[in-house]
Design a protein around this motif. Sequence first.
Motif, mmCIF file in Angstrom:
data_model
loop_
_atom_site.group_PDB
_atom_site.id
_atom_site.type_symbol
_atom_site.label_atom_id
_atom_site.label_comp_id
_atom_site.label_asym_id
_atom_site.label_seq_id
_atom_site.Cartn_x
_atom_site.Cartn_y
_atom_site.Cartn_z
ATOM 1 N N LYS A 187 6.677 -10.279 7.931
ATOM 2 C CA LYS A 187 6.381 -10.443 9.377
ATOM 3 C C LYS A 187 5.375 -10.146 10.197
ATOM 4 C CE LYS A 187 11.542 -11.703 10.077
ATOM 5 N NZ LYS A 187 11.283 -13.178 9.570
ATOM 6 N N GLN A 188 5.114 -10.231 11.295
ATOM 7 C CA GLN A 188 3.673 -9.711 11.765
ATOM 8 C C GLN A 188 3.885 -8.611 11.839
ATOM 9 O OE1 GLN A 188 3.982 -12.362 15.469
ATOM 10 N NE2 GLN A 188 2.419 -13.562 14.925
ATOM 11 N N ASN A 189 4.948 -7.757 12.378
ATOM 12 C CA ASN A 189 4.787 -6.379 12.599
ATOM 13 C C ASN A 189 5.650 -5.310 11.729
ATOM 14 O OD1 ASN A 189 7.504 -7.303 13.303
ATOM 15 N ND2 ASN A 189 7.472 -5.732 15.060
ATOM 16 N N GLU A 190 5.818 -5.991 10.553
ATOM 17 C CA GLU A 190 6.465 -5.393 9.343
ATOM 18 C C GLU A 190 5.478 -4.422 8.420
ATOM 19 O OE1 GLU A 190 10.463 -7.482 8.258
ATOM 20 O OE2 GLU A 190 8.895 -8.149 7.249
ATOM 21 N N ASN B 24 1.607 -5.638 16.617
ATOM 22 C CA ASN B 24 1.892 -6.795 15.543
ATOM 23 C C ASN B 24 0.970 -6.823 14.402
ATOM 24 O OD1 ASN B 24 4.197 -7.405 16.953
ATOM 25 N ND2 ASN B 24 3.145 -8.837 18.429
ATOM 26 N N THR B 25 0.634 -6.000 13.907
ATOM 27 C CA THR B 25 -0.280 -5.886 12.769
ATOM 28 C C THR B 25 0.783 -5.723 11.674
ATOM 29 O OG1 THR B 25 -2.302 -4.992 13.630
ATOM 30 C CG2 THR B 25 -2.055 -4.799 11.218
ATOM 31 N N ALA B 26 0.837 -6.624 10.472
ATOM 32 C CA ALA B 26 1.568 -6.311 9.407
ATOM 33 C C ALA B 26 0.697 -5.752 8.333
ATOM 34 C CB ALA B 26 1.966 -7.715 8.880
ATOM 35 N N ILE B 27 1.346 -4.808 7.415
ATOM 36 C CA ILE B 27 0.723 -3.747 6.542
ATOM 37 C C ILE B 27 1.500 -3.960 5.281
ATOM 38 C CG2 ILE B 27 -0.314 -1.425 6.231
ATOM 39 C CD1 ILE B 27 0.165 -1.045 9.369
ATOM 40 N N ILE B 28 0.743 -3.977 4.122
ATOM 41 C CA ILE B 28 1.125 -3.884 2.983
ATOM 42 C C ILE B 28 0.818 -2.542 2.137
ATOM 43 C CG2 ILE B 28 1.543 -4.815 0.596
ATOM 44 C CD1 ILE B 28 1.433 -7.469 1.826
ATOM 45 N N ILE B 29 1.352 -1.669 1.868
ATOM 46 C CA ILE B 29 0.892 -0.328 1.443
ATOM 47 C C ILE B 29 1.421 -0.195 0.010
ATOM 48 C CG2 ILE B 29 1.004 2.222 1.525
ATOM 49 C CD1 ILE B 29 1.751 1.864 4.490
ATOM 50 N N VAL B 30 0.359 0.440 -0.905
ATOM 51 C CA VAL B 30 0.648 0.615 -2.421
ATOM 52 C C VAL B 30 0.624 2.023 -2.334
ATOM 53 C CG1 VAL B 30 -0.212 0.515 -4.694
ATOM 54 C CG2 VAL B 30 0.082 -1.621 -3.463
ATOM 55 N N SER B 31 1.671 2.548 -2.745
ATOM 56 C CA SER B 31 1.506 4.198 -2.741
ATOM 57 C C SER B 31 2.544 4.760 -3.786
ATOM 58 C CB SER B 31 1.519 4.765 -1.647
ATOM 59 O OG SER B 31 1.471 6.287 -1.558
ATOM 60 N N HIS B 32 2.176 5.909 -4.446
ATOM 61 C CA HIS B 32 3.194 6.885 -5.135
ATOM 62 C C HIS B 32 3.677 7.593 -4.023
ATOM 63 C CE1 HIS B 32 0.439 5.610 -8.504
ATOM 64 N NE2 HIS B 32 1.608 5.453 -9.115
ATOM 65 N N ASP B 33 3.209 7.879 -2.903
ATOM 66 C CA ASP B 33 3.458 8.930 -1.901
ATOM 67 C C ASP B 33 4.877 8.659 -1.149
ATOM 68 O OD1 ASP B 33 3.587 10.961 -0.248
ATOM 69 O OD2 ASP B 33 1.545 11.122 0.301
ATOM 70 N N ASP B 34 5.661 9.558 -1.334
ATOM 71 C CA ASP B 34 7.242 9.295 -0.583
ATOM 72 C C ASP B 34 6.903 9.229 1.075
ATOM 73 O OD1 ASP B 34 8.351 8.993 -2.810
ATOM 74 O OD2 ASP B 34 8.968 10.961 -3.173
ATOM 75 N N ILE B 35 5.853 9.866 1.396
ATOM 76 C CA ILE B 35 5.531 9.979 2.823
ATOM 77 C C ILE B 35 5.846 8.637 3.574
ATOM 78 C CG2 ILE B 35 3.144 9.619 2.631
ATOM 79 C CD1 ILE B 35 2.967 11.971 4.910
ATOM 80 N N PHE B 36 5.827 7.365 2.877
ATOM 81 C CA PHE B 36 5.659 6.204 3.558
ATOM 82 C C PHE B 36 7.089 5.686 3.490
ATOM 83 C CE2 PHE B 36 1.029 6.427 2.146
ATOM 84 C CZ PHE B 36 0.456 6.192 3.394
#
Length: 221
Positions: free
Chosen positions: A28-31, A191-203
């Motif tokens: 969704k838009q803000n997820e 309302n920006t959607a973000i897809i993060i690829v990461s090994h970091d548990d901070i997210f």
Amino acid sequence: MVNILKVRGLTKSYEDHTVLENVEFELKQNEIMLIKGRSGTGKSTLLNICSMLENPDAGEIIFDGKNLDSYDHKEKQDILRNHLGYIFQDYNLFEDLTVYDNLYIYLTLSSDLNKSKINELIRNSLDEVGLLSKIKSKAKLLSGGERQRVALARTLLLPRKLVFADEPTANIDEENSAKLINIFNKLKDKNTAIIIVSHDDIFDSLADKIYLLEGGKLCQK
């Protein structure tokens, strides 16, 4: 809130190796969506396909309610320039140009703003990532963490509907990782959607959805 991205049946192979198999998800838009998994499992490939930098073998991608296959080349380029942001793991900077020139070139390709507005946007985005003092420095003279923040500043220059981030904390310290979290939260509030690829548990605590990519399969945790 409406879906900004829907992925259905996405499949990608390289020779005899299947990297992505029938991958499906909605955003969704803000997820904020976090994708985890071992190196080499196809996480970056998934981002590249969703951002139209690479083609899938099968499946469909629906961006903002419309199948990307229905757009012609010019329309796809317009989406890339005006609606998508990408924080690359390898920065994608012009090494012999200054920080300012890297961002200036990006803005002139992505908008028709006048130079005064361009200068304002560049200074604001660099200030937000703590790099205003490096505005005249050549990219090749920056540390890895500083280059990563320039890549982030580039994404912040213009409003985006969807931002892709490939290992965004790979080359930055704990303090700047915390700043990155704050910036992602601000993007979400817009309302920006973000897809993060990461090994970091901070997210983990930031994400609305956490997925694991393993053996070509994407599973929600």
